[in-house]
Write a protein that holds these residues in place. Structure first.
Motif, short mmCIF file in Angstrom:
data_model
loop_
_atom_site.label_atom_id
_atom_site.label_comp_id
_atom_site.label_asym_id
_atom_site.label_seq_id
_atom_site.Cartn_x
_atom_site.Cartn_y
_atom_site.Cartn_z
N HIS A 1 0.87 -1.09 0.12
CA HIS A 1 0.09 -0.09 -0.11
C HIS A 1 0.95 1.13 0.00
CE1 HIS A 1 -3.46 2.70 0.68
NE2 HIS A 1 -2.69 3.23 1.47
N SER B 1 0.23 5.87 0.08
CA SER B 1 -0.40 6.89 0.44
C SER B 1 0.20 8.19 0.09
CB SER B 1 -0.98 7.00 1.89
OG SER B 1 -1.70 5.81 2.50
N SER C 1 -4.87 7.00 -2.26
CA SER C 1 -4.74 5.85 -1.24
C SER C 1 -4.80 4.68 -2.21
CB SER C 1 -5.73 5.99 -0.42
OG SER C 1 -5.47 4.75 0.59
N PRO D 1 -8.08 0.88 0.62
CA PRO D 1 -7.58 2.21 0.57
C PRO D 1 -8.79 3.18 0.91
CG PRO D 1 -8.15 1.48 -1.62
CD PRO D 1 -8.33 0.26 -0.75
N GLY E 1 -4.09 3.18 4.49
CA GLY E 1 -4.34 1.52 3.75
C GLY E 1 -3.35 0.71 4.26
#
Length: 571
Positions: free
Chosen positions: A378, A380, A390, A451, A464
Motif C-alpha cells: 500500500h 499513501s 490511497s 484504501p 491503507g
C-alpha cells in the motif's frame, strides 16, 4: 476525544519504535491547502520515485504512477504489473473522489470445475500456483489511466525511475530472500522465473543485486505505447504463449478487452469523521462501515480494556459474516448495499451483541487465520494542491503464481484463489465465499483491500494496508488511532488484533493484548491467540489543517518502507 482509549493506544505504542516524519507550516487559523507533499510506501525507492515526480512538477497522480511502478519492480513478493489493485483518488480541482478499480478479471477458462480434483475437492495447487491461478492483470491499465486522465507528466517520465531500477538492479532485502525460500519449489517449475531469480545459478541472497532487464523492456513498451504496450502486441503475445506453454488458457481478446473501471467510492460518517473508502468488488469499505457504525453505539472510552476489545471483536465478527455471504463483483451480482451500509442495520447488529458474552461463530475452527504479512502493498500520497491517492496493489500470495512469463519479466498473480472456487471451502486466507463470489468470465474476484481517506474539520488522513483478510481490521484500528489523537507514525505502528467470523478466534500480535485482558476475554467465551507474529504494512500520511503539520507514517514492521515530506520551496 476518547481519553482512556488514547491512553490505551499510547501504552500499546510504548514497545514500538516510532519515527515521525513531519513538516510544519506557519500557524494559521485554518490552512486551505497542505504545506507540501507527503508520501508513505513500502519501499524507500518507491517513495523517492514519487517525490521525484513532485519535484519535476507532477501531482499526486503522477507520483502514484511512479510509486506503483517502482513497487512492481522492487516488491515482486507483494505486487507487480502482472497483478492488480485499487486506487482511491481525490481530485482537488473538481472536489471529486474517484475509485479506480484495476482488479484482475477471470478468463473464460476459469470455471469452478477447472479447479476441482478427481474427488471433487478444491485443487489447491492449481488455485494458487501457475497459469490457472492467474487472472487477467489490471495494474498496467491503471498506470496508463492515471497518467492520461489525472496526471500532468508524460507516462514515460513517471515510469522512468522504475525502468532504471529494473535495468540497473536493486539490493535484495531479507523479505525477498525469505519469501523466495518458502516458494522456491513452485517458482523453479517455470523457466521464465528461473531466468529472473536464478540468473546467476543461485537463489536470491540478501545484498545481491536483482536485475530485471526483461521487465524494464516491458515497462518501456508501456511507456511508449500505453495500453497497447502491454495488452496487445509483443508483450501480449508472450503472455499468451507462456500461459499456453504451462497448460493454461488465456485469449487475446481477454487481454485486449481488459478495462479499468471508475466506481463511486463509499462514504459514511463515524463520529466527527467523514470516511471515504473502497466499494465492491472490495469488501473492505462495506465491512469498515458496518464495524464503525456498530461501534458508534458505545462510549468506548467508558469501557474497560476487556469490554472494549469484546465489542470491537463482535462488530468485526458480524461484518465478516456479511462479507462471506453477500459480497462480490457488483457487475455480476446484486449486493444489498443500502442494507449493509445503513445505520439502522448496524443498530440491529449491535442489538445482537451480548455485553459480557462472545457470540459463537458457525462451524467453529480452532485454527488461526493464515497470515498475509509479506504479500500486497500500500502507499499513501498527498500533494500541495490537496490531491490525494490511497492505493493498494497485489499479486495475492508470496510472489503470486510463482510464474514469470518468459521474455517479459512479468510475474503473474494468483488472484483466482480469491474467488469462491468451491463454495464453502476456505481460501488461502481462511475466508470462505459462496455464489456471489464464484468465478465467471470477466468477473472480478472479491478483495479485502481498503484504501481510505478520513477527514474531520481539523484533520485529513490517507491510509491503507496489506494483510489479506486482515487489511480491513488494520485500517479500522488505524482510524480508531487517529480518532484517539495519535500521529501518523504512531498509527502505522499500532499493535493489531483481528477476528473474521471463521475461524472463531481472536488473533493478536504478541503483546497487543495484555494477559489480564486475554483472561477476561476467555472468560466471556472468546478463543484468543495472543502471541502471533506481526502482520501488515500500514502506510499513511496526514495533515493537520489548523497547525499546518504534514506527516507521513511508515509501518516499522517493514524496515525497507519509508515516509517522506516535502514542503513548499524545498527541492
Amino acid at each position: 476525544m476518547l481519553r482512556p482509549l488514547r491512553q490505551l493506544l499510547f501504552l500499546m505504542l510504548l514497545c514500538v519504535p516510532a519515527m515521525t516524519f513531519a513538516a510544519q507550516a506557519p500557524r494559521a487559523s485554518q490552512a486551505t491547502k497542505p504545506p507540501g507533499a507527503a508520501i508513505a510506501s513500502g519501499h524507500a525507492l518507491a517513495t523517492q520515485a514519487g517525490m521525484e515526480m513532485i519535484r519535476a512538477g507532477g501531482n499526486a497522480f503522477d507520483a502514484a504512477v511512479a510509486v506503483s511502478a517502482m513497487l512492481s519492480v522492487v516488491e515482486p513478493i507483494s505486487s507487480g504489473i502482472g497483478g492488480g489493485g485499487f486506487f482511491l483518488l481525490h481530485d482537488a480541482k473538481s472536489g471529486r473522489d474517484i475509485f479506480v478499480d484495476a482488479r484482475e478479471t477471470a478468463p473464460a477458462s476459469a470455471t469452478p470445475a477447472a479447479f476441482l480434483d478427481a474427488g471433487g475437492e478444491l485443487d489447491r495447487d492449481r488455485a494458487t500456483n501457475g497459469p490457472w491461478s492467474a487472472g487477467i492483470p489490471g495494474l498496467p491499465a491503471a498506470l496508463v489511466h492515471l497518467a492520461s486522465k489525472y496526471g500532468r507528466l508524460p507516462l514515460a517520465t513517471s515510469l522512468a525511475p522504475a525502468i532504471r531500477v529494473a535495468r540497473e538492479g536493486f539490493p535484495i532485502y531479507p523479505r525477498l530472500e525469505k519469501g523466495y525460500a518458502s516458494r522456491r519449489a513452485v517458482m523453479e517449475r517455470y523457466r521464465g522465473t528461473r531466468a529472473v531469480f536464478l540468473a546467476d545459478g543461485t537463489p536470491p541472497t540478501v545484498g545481491e543485486v536483482l536485475r530485471q532487464p526483461e521487465l524494464a523492456h516491458t515497462l518501456e513498451l508501456i511507456a511508449a505505447k500505453g495500453f497497447d504496450g502491454f495488452y496487445r502486441g509483443e508483450t501480449a503475445d508472450r503472455l499468451l504463449a507462456a500461459v499456453k506453454e504451462e497448460g493454461g488458457s488465456w485469449r487475446a481478446d481477454e487481454l485486449g478487452g481488459y478495462r479499468v473501471k471508475e466506481r463511486e467510492p463509499l462514504r459514511f460518517r463515524y463520529r466527527d469523521w467523514e470516511i471515504t473508502t473502497a466499494p465492491p468488488p472490495s469488501s473492505g469499505g462495506v465491512a469498515l462501515a458496518e464495524i464503525l457504525q456498530v461501534l458508534e453505539g458505545w462510549d468506548l472510552a467508558a469501557l474497560d480494556d476487556a469490554h472494549r476489545h469484546h465489542v470491537v471483536v463482535e462488530a468485526m465478527r458480524r461484518a465478516y459474516r456479511d462479507r462471506t455471504i453477500y459480497l462480490g463483483d457488483p457487475d455480476f451480482v446484486k449486493v444489498p448495499m443500502r442494507r449493509l451500509m445503513s445505520p439502522d442495520y448496524a443498530a440491529g447488529l449491535r442489538a445482537t451483541i451480548h455485553p459480557d458474552k462472545a457470540t459463537p461463530s458457525a462451524l467453529l475452527s480452532g485454527q488461526p487465520a493464515p497470515l498475509e504479512d509479506d504479500e500486497t502493498t500500500h502507499f499513501s500520497i498527498l500533494d500541495a494542491e490537496g490531491n490525494r491517492v490511497s492505493a493498494t496493489q497485489t499479486v495475492n500470495l508470496l510472489y503470486g503464481s510463482g510464474m514469470v512469463a518468459p521474455g517479459t519479466g512479468v510475474l503473474l498473480n494468483d488472484e483466482m484463489d480469491d474467488f469462491a472456487l468451491r463454495p464453502g471451502t476456505p481460501n488461502a486466507f481462511g475466508v470462505m465465499g459462496f455464489a456471489a463470489n464464484a468465478p465467471e468470465p470477466g468477473k472480478r474476484m472479491l478483495s479485502s483491500m481498503t484504501p481510505s481517506f478520513i477527514e474531520s474539520a481539523d484533520k485529513l488522513a490517507v491510509l491503507g494496508a496489506p494483510g489479506g483478510s486482515r487489511i480491513i481490521t488494520e485500517v479500522l484500528l488505524g482510524i480508531l488511532g487517529y480518532d484517539a489523537g495519535l500521529n501518523a507514525q504512531q498509527v502505522a505502528a499500532l499493535p493489531r488484533f483481528h477476528h473474521q467470523w471463521l475461524p472463531d478466534v481472536i488473533s493478536a500480535e504478541k503483546g497487543a493484548i495484555d494477559p489480564a485482558t486475554v483472561a477476561a476475554l476467555q472468560a466471556m467465551g472468546h478463543t484468543v491467540n495472543a502471541a502471533e507474529s506481526t502482520w501488515g504494512n500500514l502506510q499513511t500520511v496526514s495533515w493537520d489543517k489548523r497547525s499546518g503539520v504534514l506527516e507521513g507514517g511508515s509501518d516499522p514492521r517493514n524496515p525497507v518502507g519509508s515516509a517522506e515530506v516535502l514542503t513548499r520551496g524545498k527541492r
